[in-house]
Design a protein around this motif. Sequence first.
Motif, PDB file in Angstrom:
ATOM      1  N   UNK A  30       0.847  -1.038   0.061  1.00 17.46           N
ATOM      2  CA  UNK A  30       0.001   0.089  -0.116  1.00 17.46           C
ATOM      3  C   UNK A  30       0.847   1.267   0.022  1.00 17.46           C
ATOM      4  N   UNK A  31       2.152   1.231   0.115  1.00 13.05           N
ATOM      5  CA  UNK A  31       3.023   2.055   0.262  1.00 13.05           C
ATOM      6  C   UNK A  31       3.426   2.804  -0.950  1.00 13.05           C
ATOM      7  N   UNK A  32       3.270   4.143  -1.194  1.00 15.92           N
ATOM      8  CA  UNK A  32       3.766   4.844  -2.539  1.00 15.92           C
ATOM      9  C   UNK A  32       5.007   5.446  -2.223  1.00 15.92           C
ATOM     10  N   UNK A  33       5.153   6.218  -1.156  1.00 13.37           N
ATOM     11  CA  UNK A  33       6.223   6.946  -1.038  1.00 13.37           C
ATOM     12  C   UNK A  33       6.594   6.714   0.564  1.00 13.37           C
ATOM     13  N   UNK A  34       7.884   7.102   0.814  1.00 12.10           N
ATOM     14  CA  UNK A  34       8.514   7.016   2.355  1.00 12.10           C
ATOM     15  C   UNK A  34       9.460   8.474   2.342  1.00 12.10           C
ATOM     16  N   UNK A  50      12.129  12.763   0.712  1.00 10.13           N
ATOM     17  CA  UNK A  50      11.215  11.642   0.401  1.00 10.13           C
ATOM     18  C   UNK A  50      11.582  11.010  -0.936  1.00 10.13           C
ATOM     19  N   UNK A  51      11.237   9.813  -1.021  1.00  6.55           N
ATOM     20  CA  UNK A  51      11.645   8.823  -2.184  1.00  6.55           C
ATOM     21  C   UNK A  51      10.291   8.165  -2.597  1.00  6.55           C
ATOM     22  N   UNK A  53       8.291   4.857  -3.628  1.00  3.40           N
ATOM     23  CA  UNK A  53       8.536   3.571  -3.118  1.00  3.40           C
ATOM     24  C   UNK A  53       9.383   2.599  -4.127  1.00  3.40           C
ATOM     25  N   UNK A  54       9.236   3.022  -5.532  1.00  2.00           N
ATOM     26  CA  UNK A  54      10.267   2.112  -6.580  1.00  2.00           C
ATOM     27  C   UNK A  54      11.482   2.853  -6.488  1.00  2.00           C
ATOM     28  N   UNK A  55      11.913   3.756  -5.836  1.00  2.00           N
ATOM     29  CA  UNK A  55      12.981   4.355  -5.626  1.00  2.00           C
ATOM     30  C   UNK A  55      13.471   5.673  -6.376  1.00  2.00           C
ATOM     31  N   UNK A  56      12.347   6.032  -7.202  1.00  2.00           N
ATOM     32  CA  UNK A  56      12.634   7.146  -7.921  1.00  2.00           C
ATOM     33  C   UNK A  56      12.014   8.540  -7.119  1.00  2.00           C
TER      34      UNK A  56
END
Length: 117
Positions: A30-34, A50-51, A53-56
């Motif tokens: 459920x996470x989109x960003x961290x 912030x980043x 979730x896929x690292x971009x």
Amino acid sequence: QVQLVESGGGLVQAGGSLRLSCAASGRTFSVVRMGWFRQAPGKEREFVARIWWNGSNAYYADSVKGRFTISRDNAKNTVYLQMNSLKPEDTAVYYCSAGGPDNYNYWGQGTQVTVSS
């Protein structure tokens, strides 16, 4: 639910470096960003970086741009905050957070970073 566990804080002299880690577990699908936030004594919590979730799409507060780097290890579900050229004003409790595209729903317990002059 998503569980976040931070580590890596400590005491460092000005000009030094630290790397914070945030391990995510649970319903991470459920996470989109961290993100990383910090709160100094007597001040409000503020955004640091912030980043996605896929690292971009890394993004930084102006106060840390060029000194801090956020990154993600997909295999370990872990986000890092590499902090270089630390200043006394970076002293704060640093919190990891995770959420959707519009808000941060989950927070870690925080880790103390103290930079001595």
